[in-house]
Design a protein around this motif. Structure first.
Motif, PDB file in Angstrom:
ATOM      1  N   GLU A   1     -19.578  29.735 100.083  1.00 17.04           N
ATOM      2  CA  GLU A   1     -19.443  31.171  99.877  1.00 17.04           C
ATOM      3  C   GLU A   1     -20.768  31.837 100.220  1.00 17.04           C
ATOM      4  O   GLU A   1     -21.819  31.198 100.222  1.00 17.04           O
ATOM      5  N   LYS A   2     -20.721  33.130 100.494  1.00 22.23           N
ATOM      6  CA  LYS A   2     -21.941  33.843 100.840  1.00 22.23           C
ATOM      7  C   LYS A   2     -22.835  33.975  99.625  1.00 22.23           C
ATOM      8  O   LYS A   2     -22.391  34.308  98.533  1.00 22.23           O
ATOM      9  N   PHE A   3     -24.113  33.731  99.823  1.00 23.70           N
ATOM     10  CA  PHE A   3     -25.118  33.883  98.773  1.00 23.70           C
ATOM     11  C   PHE A   3     -25.581  35.335  98.730  1.00 23.70           C
ATOM     12  O   PHE A   3     -25.791  35.959  99.767  1.00 23.70           O
ATOM     13  N   ASP A   4     -25.720  35.882  97.527  1.00 22.32           N
ATOM     14  CA  ASP A   4     -26.147  37.272  97.376  1.00 22.32           C
ATOM     15  C   ASP A   4     -27.675  37.342  97.344  1.00 22.32           C
ATOM     16  O   ASP A   4     -28.297  37.027  96.319  1.00 22.32           O
TER      17      ASP A   4
ATOM     18  N   LYS B   1     -27.532  28.226 105.923  1.00 14.70           N
ATOM     19  CA  LYS B   1     -28.344  29.342 105.434  1.00 14.70           C
ATOM     20  C   LYS B   1     -27.487  30.445 104.820  1.00 14.70           C
ATOM     21  O   LYS B   1     -26.422  30.799 105.329  1.00 14.70           O
ATOM     22  N   ASP B   2     -27.971  30.991 103.701  1.00 13.41           N
ATOM     23  CA  ASP B   2     -27.329  32.102 102.988  1.00 13.41           C
ATOM     24  C   ASP B   2     -25.952  31.739 102.460  1.00 13.41           C
ATOM     25  O   ASP B   2     -25.080  32.602 102.317  1.00 13.41           O
ATOM     26  N   ARG B   3     -25.759  30.462 102.152  1.00 19.87           N
ATOM     27  CA  ARG B   3     -24.487  30.021 101.604  1.00 19.87           C
ATOM     28  C   ARG B   3     -24.715  29.264 100.305  1.00 19.87           C
ATOM     29  O   ARG B   3     -25.746  28.632 100.101  1.00 19.87           O
ATOM     30  N   GLN B   4     -23.730  29.341  99.413  1.00 24.49           N
ATOM     31  CA  GLN B   4     -23.788  28.608  98.167  1.00 24.49           C
ATOM     32  C   GLN B   4     -22.410  28.038  97.874  1.00 24.49           C
ATOM     33  O   GLN B   4     -21.409  28.415  98.496  1.00 24.49           O
ATOM     34  N   THR B   5     -22.358  27.127  96.920  1.00 23.13           N
ATOM     35  CA  THR B   5     -21.077  26.558  96.526  1.00 23.13           C
ATOM     36  C   THR B   5     -21.081  26.255  95.042  1.00 23.13           C
ATOM     37  O   THR B   5     -22.111  25.881  94.473  1.00 23.13           O
TER      38      THR B   5
ATOM     39  N   TRP C   1     -33.816  39.294  99.380  1.00 25.91           N
ATOM     40  CA  TRP C   1     -33.659  40.475 100.231  1.00 25.91           C
ATOM     41  C   TRP C   1     -34.910  41.347 100.189  1.00 25.91           C
ATOM     42  O   TRP C   1     -35.381  41.830 101.234  1.00 25.91           O
TER      43      TRP C   1
END
Length: 387
Positions: A183-186, A170-174, A307
């Motif tokens: 990496e953290k997803f914005d 959750k809340d991660r991207q690559t 958000w």
């Protein structure tokens, strides 16, 4: 974040439900992945324009390419799994099997909302040589930009590229490149496809609620049985001009907080009345919308980022904790533990997914009190879905 539809959201009245669903409808049943369910703007299959009026009969077969310019499209995969394609995008159906559903993103962007992922399903997206498999119910975002990316807003995905493998939470991207690192997803980045998917999720839940009520009214073998024994799948709901996901049993929740209830439970479902948008018939009209009573959606808000939606859902939870929810018959709605892409957590002490509140019982405080948005959602649906 904008507040819209002021004064239009309200607790459901039994009289409205009776008026809307008193007459059973005739439904066409489909378990086939690849249905083109809704088109906004212009879409093409293999370069030929697809009519928005042909949703009932338009399916993607293996090797078919679906593209958009100034438009968006919703495609149904396995029951409870929605593929949404953004503007100036193209996807290709590689395999339309129920047990092996594979789609390739060639350009642009796409999103998958999974609320009914079963253990035997294999939902896979190919993006510039990388393979992304959905491991849990949730919300997944794909871009074919340079560089291409995959993101998990809710849920869990298995990412493979060459001999490299990454588990994405959750809340991660690559970036889908040789480095292949999480990496953290914005979540604050504006996202039109996310906003559109939220609107479509509400419409889909309303269509499902209508289908579940009509299944009870019809109550014969065309639905797969009597008294709570129903066959899950996509059902054509002519009243909404849309395929509707009807779970066979249990309660399932979308990552956006909307509810999908089987015919055996729909009478206990917490419901609000709100104008639905993103559909061809009920667009802008007030209809009953089933919700996740433990973590409700931001009904009445238009949000443009994950958000903003999170903040709006906290506000909604605080508001509904004061008023509570009612069912279609007007009785207070109890609590459910069902499948949810939003939190993936089980309700304390509940190992299954069965309804465990009494009809007419008091509704617990929604969203964990003052904090809002922290209610529990869990197991559900007979225990065979992934979370």
């Amino acid at each position: 974040m904008q507040r819209v539809w002021l004064g239009a959201v309200r607790i459901l009245s039994g009289a409205l439900i009776a008026a809307m669903y008193a007459t059973p409808q005739t439904y066409t049943v489909s378990a086939r992945p690849g249905a083109v369910n809704y088109i906004e703007g212009t879409a093409y299959i293999d370069g030929t324009v697809v009519s928005a009026k042909a949703a009932k009969t338009t399916f993607l077969s293996a090797s078919d390419s679906l593209s958009t310019d100034a438009g968006k499209v919703e495609v149904l995969l396995t029951p409870g799994v929605f593929l949404r394609v953004g503007e100036n995008s193209e996807v290709r159906m590689i395999s339309a099997s129920l047990t092996n559903t594979r789609v390739e993103l060639n350009r642009g962007e796409a999103m998958i909302e999974a609320a009914g992922l079963l253990k035997d399903n294999n939902i896979e997206v190919i993006n510039h040589g990388a393979s992304i498999t959905m491991e849990k119910n949730g919300l997944y975002r794909f871009r074919a930009d340079n560089p291409p990316t995959a993101a998990v807003l809710e849920g869990k995905a298995d990412v493979r590229l060459g001999d490299r493998k990454l588990s994405l939470g959750k809340d991660r991207q690559t970036e889908l490149s040789e480095s292949l690192k999480a990496e953290k997803f914005d979540p604050k980045q504006p996202d039109e496809l996310y906003a559109w998917s939220n609107v479509r999720s509400q419409y889909s839940a309303a269509a499902s609620y209508s289908a579940a009520n009509s299944a009870i009214a019809s109550s014969f073998d065309a639905w797969g049985g009597y008294a709570g024994s129903y066959t899950p799948g996509w059902f054509w709901n002519s009243g909404f001009n849309s395929w509707a996901w009807l779970p066979g049993n249990g309660a399932f929740y979308s990552p956006f907080g909307y509810g999908f209830y089987g015919p055996g439970l729909v009478g206990y479902a917490p419901v609000v009345v709100a104008p639905v948008r993103g559909g061809s018939y009920w667009n802008g009209r007030n209809v009953p919308v089933p919700v996740n009573g433990n973590n409700p959606p931001a009904v009445g808000f238009r949000v443009n980022s994950p958000w903003a939606n999170h903040v709006a859902r906290q506000q909604a939870a605080r508001s509904f904790s004061q008023s509570g929810f009612t069912t279609g018959s007007g009785t207070p709605a109890g609590a459910f533990a069902g499948h949810s892409g939003w939190s993936g957590a089980r309700e304390p002490g509940n190992s299954g997914g069965n309804y465990h509140g009494a009809a007419g019982g008091a509704h617990p405080a929604v969203g964990g009190g003052a904090g809002g948005g922290a209610g529990h959602s869990g197991g559900g649906g007979g225990g065979h879905s992934r979370q």
